[in-house]
Design a protein around this motif. Structure first.
Motif, PDB file in Angstrom:
ATOM      1  N   ILE A  17       3.353   3.538 -22.216  1.00 42.50           N
ATOM      2  CA  ILE A  17       2.820   4.553 -23.128  1.00 42.50           C
ATOM      3  C   ILE A  17       3.326   5.935 -22.744  1.00 42.50           C
ATOM      4  CG2 ILE A  17       0.702   5.663 -23.925  1.00 42.50           C
ATOM      5  CD1 ILE A  17      -0.675   2.950 -23.533  1.00 42.50           C
ATOM      6  N   ILE A  18       3.344   6.235 -21.454  1.00 36.43           N
ATOM      7  CA  ILE A  18       3.688   7.586 -20.996  1.00 36.43           C
ATOM      8  C   ILE A  18       5.171   7.892 -21.175  1.00 36.43           C
ATOM      9  CG2 ILE A  18       3.828   9.046 -18.945  1.00 36.43           C
ATOM     10  CD1 ILE A  18       1.216   7.783 -18.012  1.00 36.43           C
ATOM     11  N   VAL A  19       6.043   6.967 -20.802  1.00 36.42           N
ATOM     12  CA  VAL A  19       7.484   7.234 -20.810  1.00 36.42           C
ATOM     13  C   VAL A  19       8.027   7.517 -22.221  1.00 36.42           C
ATOM     14  CG1 VAL A  19       9.733   6.192 -20.338  1.00 36.42           C
ATOM     15  CG2 VAL A  19       7.924   6.053 -18.641  1.00 36.42           C
ATOM     16  N   PRO A  20       7.724   6.697 -23.245  1.00 39.93           N
ATOM     17  CA  PRO A  20       8.276   7.025 -24.575  1.00 39.93           C
ATOM     18  C   PRO A  20       7.756   8.350 -25.138  1.00 39.93           C
ATOM     19  CG  PRO A  20       7.583   4.751 -24.517  1.00 39.93           C
ATOM     20  CD  PRO A  20       7.102   5.382 -23.256  1.00 39.93           C
ATOM     21  N   PHE A  21       6.476   8.645 -24.918  1.00 40.72           N
ATOM     22  CA  PHE A  21       5.972   9.897 -25.456  1.00 40.72           C
ATOM     23  C   PHE A  21       6.423  11.100 -24.632  1.00 40.72           C
ATOM     24  CE2 PHE A  21       3.065   7.027 -27.664  1.00 40.72           C
ATOM     25  CZ  PHE A  21       3.289   7.486 -28.948  1.00 40.72           C
ATOM     26  N   GLY A  22       6.660  10.895 -23.352  1.00 35.41           N
ATOM     27  CA  GLY A  22       7.265  11.960 -22.558  1.00 35.41           C
ATOM     28  C   GLY A  22       8.670  12.252 -23.025  1.00 35.41           C
ATOM     29  N   ALA A  23       9.424  11.192 -23.326  1.00 32.40           N
ATOM     30  CA  ALA A  23      10.773  11.379 -23.860  1.00 32.40           C
ATOM     31  C   ALA A  23      10.728  12.024 -25.239  1.00 32.40           C
ATOM     32  CB  ALA A  23      11.497  10.040 -23.926  1.00 32.40           C
ATOM     33  N   TYR A  24       9.690  11.737 -25.996  1.00 34.16           N
ATOM     34  CA  TYR A  24       9.544  12.340 -27.321  1.00 34.16           C
ATOM     35  C   TYR A  24       9.310  13.845 -27.212  1.00 34.16           C
ATOM     36  CZ  TYR A  24       7.390  13.614 -31.753  1.00 34.16           C
ATOM     37  OH  TYR A  24       7.071  14.233 -32.929  1.00 34.16           O
ATOM     38  N   GLU A  28      15.530  15.581 -27.095  1.00 33.07           N
ATOM     39  CA  GLU A  28      16.260  16.347 -28.107  1.00 33.07           C
ATOM     40  C   GLU A  28      15.460  16.384 -29.411  1.00 33.07           C
ATOM     41  OE1 GLU A  28      20.212  15.505 -30.761  1.00 33.07           O
ATOM     42  OE2 GLU A  28      20.199  14.843 -28.686  1.00 33.07           O
ATOM     43  N   LYS A  29      15.446  17.519 -30.034  1.00 30.66           N
ATOM     44  CA  LYS A  29      14.678  17.695 -31.269  1.00 30.66           C
ATOM     45  C   LYS A  29      15.499  17.211 -32.461  1.00 30.66           C
ATOM     46  CE  LYS A  29      11.531  20.096 -29.042  1.00 30.66           C
ATOM     47  NZ  LYS A  29      10.820  19.349 -28.092  1.00 30.66           N
ATOM     48  N   SER A  30      15.277  15.978 -32.853  1.00 29.37           N
ATOM     49  CA  SER A  30      15.980  15.421 -34.004  1.00 29.37           C
ATOM     50  C   SER A  30      14.970  14.722 -34.901  1.00 29.37           C
ATOM     51  CB  SER A  30      17.070  14.442 -33.560  1.00 29.37           C
ATOM     52  OG  SER A  30      16.487  13.311 -32.976  1.00 29.37           O
ATOM     53  N   ARG A  31      15.434  14.301 -36.055  1.00 29.70           N
ATOM     54  CA  ARG A  31      14.536  13.676 -37.023  1.00 29.70           C
ATOM     55  C   ARG A  31      14.189  12.250 -36.632  1.00 29.70           C
ATOM     56  NH1 ARG A  31      15.898  15.181 -43.070  1.00 29.70           N
ATOM     57  NH2 ARG A  31      14.026  13.941 -43.206  1.00 29.70           N
ATOM     58  N   LYS A  32      15.051  11.590 -35.888  1.00 27.83           N
ATOM     59  CA  LYS A  32      14.835  10.194 -35.552  1.00 27.83           C
ATOM     60  C   LYS A  32      14.078  10.003 -34.238  1.00 27.83           C
ATOM     61  CE  LYS A  32      18.946   8.593 -37.932  1.00 27.83           C
ATOM     62  NZ  LYS A  32      20.209   7.884 -37.794  1.00 27.83           N
ATOM     63  N   ARG A  33      13.708  11.058 -33.581  1.00 28.07           N
ATOM     64  CA  ARG A  33      13.095  10.900 -32.262  1.00 28.07           C
ATOM     65  C   ARG A  33      11.725  10.262 -32.340  1.00 28.07           C
ATOM     66  NH1 ARG A  33      10.497  16.300 -30.028  1.00 28.07           N
ATOM     67  NH2 ARG A  33       9.625  17.072 -31.948  1.00 28.07           N
ATOM     68  N   TYR A  34      10.977  10.485 -33.405  1.00 27.52           N
ATOM     69  CA  TYR A  34       9.662   9.869 -33.547  1.00 27.52           C
ATOM     70  C   TYR A  34       9.789   8.360 -33.704  1.00 27.52           C
ATOM     71  CZ  TYR A  34       5.136   8.587 -35.386  1.00 27.52           C
ATOM     72  OH  TYR A  34       3.932   7.976 -35.571  1.00 27.52           O
ATOM     73  N   LYS A  35      10.723   7.922 -34.536  1.00 27.29           N
ATOM     74  CA  LYS A  35      10.905   6.490 -34.749  1.00 27.29           C
ATOM     75  C   LYS A  35      11.400   5.803 -33.480  1.00 27.29           C
ATOM     76  CE  LYS A  35      11.747   6.665 -39.690  1.00 27.29           C
ATOM     77  NZ  LYS A  35      12.707   6.410 -40.760  1.00 27.29           N
ATOM     78  N   ARG A  36      12.319   6.440 -32.778  1.00 30.10           N
ATOM     79  CA  ARG A  36      12.815   5.861 -31.527  1.00 30.10           C
ATOM     80  C   ARG A  36      11.708   5.760 -30.497  1.00 30.10           C
ATOM     81  NH1 ARG A  36      18.048   9.531 -31.029  1.00 30.10           N
ATOM     82  NH2 ARG A  36      19.173   8.726 -32.812  1.00 30.10           N
TER      83      ARG A  36
END
Length: 152
Positions: A17-24, A28-36
């Motif tokens: 849970i922590i690692v993906p949201f930390g990476a979010y 990088e501020k892009s449009r696909k970062r939420y989906k990734r």
């Protein structure tokens, strides 16, 4: 399951849970970062849950296995353990995935049927056949899950 394995599984769940949201938030501020981030979170979280389920169902110690074998021999019941646990998981997957597939199929076929009926009411029977076929998917999954549970 030993205490070390339990601690590692809890740590893996927390890190999933922590690692993906930390990476979010830090990435990088892009449009696909939420989906990734969401895809990474779901993959690691549910992967860890499946691994924990398999380890908890198959992780009987030698003393516990001997006691379970003695109990099974005394009662005449079928052996539990990993095979019955995976059987229950298979029955749950058969029911849930067929229900999801049926919902998707009914959503598209019923809306198309309503649109076609609003234009020409004489095709009501033909359109309802397609909706009923989509509903049958859920029933087939339920029948398969009853067959799996009957074998356990």
């Amino acid at each position: 399951m030993s205490m070390v394995v339990r601690v590692l599984l809890v740590a893996a769940l927390i890190l999933s849970i922590i690692v993906p949201f930390g990476a979010y938030f830090l990435g990088e501020k892009s449009r696909k970062r939420y989906k990734r981030s969401l895809a990474c979170n779901c993959f690691f979280f549910f992967g860890t849950l499946v691994l924990a389920s398999v380890l908890s169902l198959g992780g009987a110690g030698s003393v516990q296995a001997a006691e379970a074998a003695a109990d099974v021999a005394a009662s005449g019941a079928a052996a539990g353990g990993l095979s019955s646990g995976l059987g229950y998981i298979a029955a749950a997957l058969a029911t849930s995935l067929s229900g999801i597939g049926s919902g998707i199929a009914v959503a598209s076929s019923a809306s198309a049927a309503l649109g076609a009926i609003s234009e020409d009411q004489s095709i009501f029977g033909k359109s309802m056949i397609f909706v009923a076929m989509a509903e049958g998917i859920a029933l087939y999954g339920l029948i398969i899950s009853f067959m799996i549970l009957g074998q356990l």
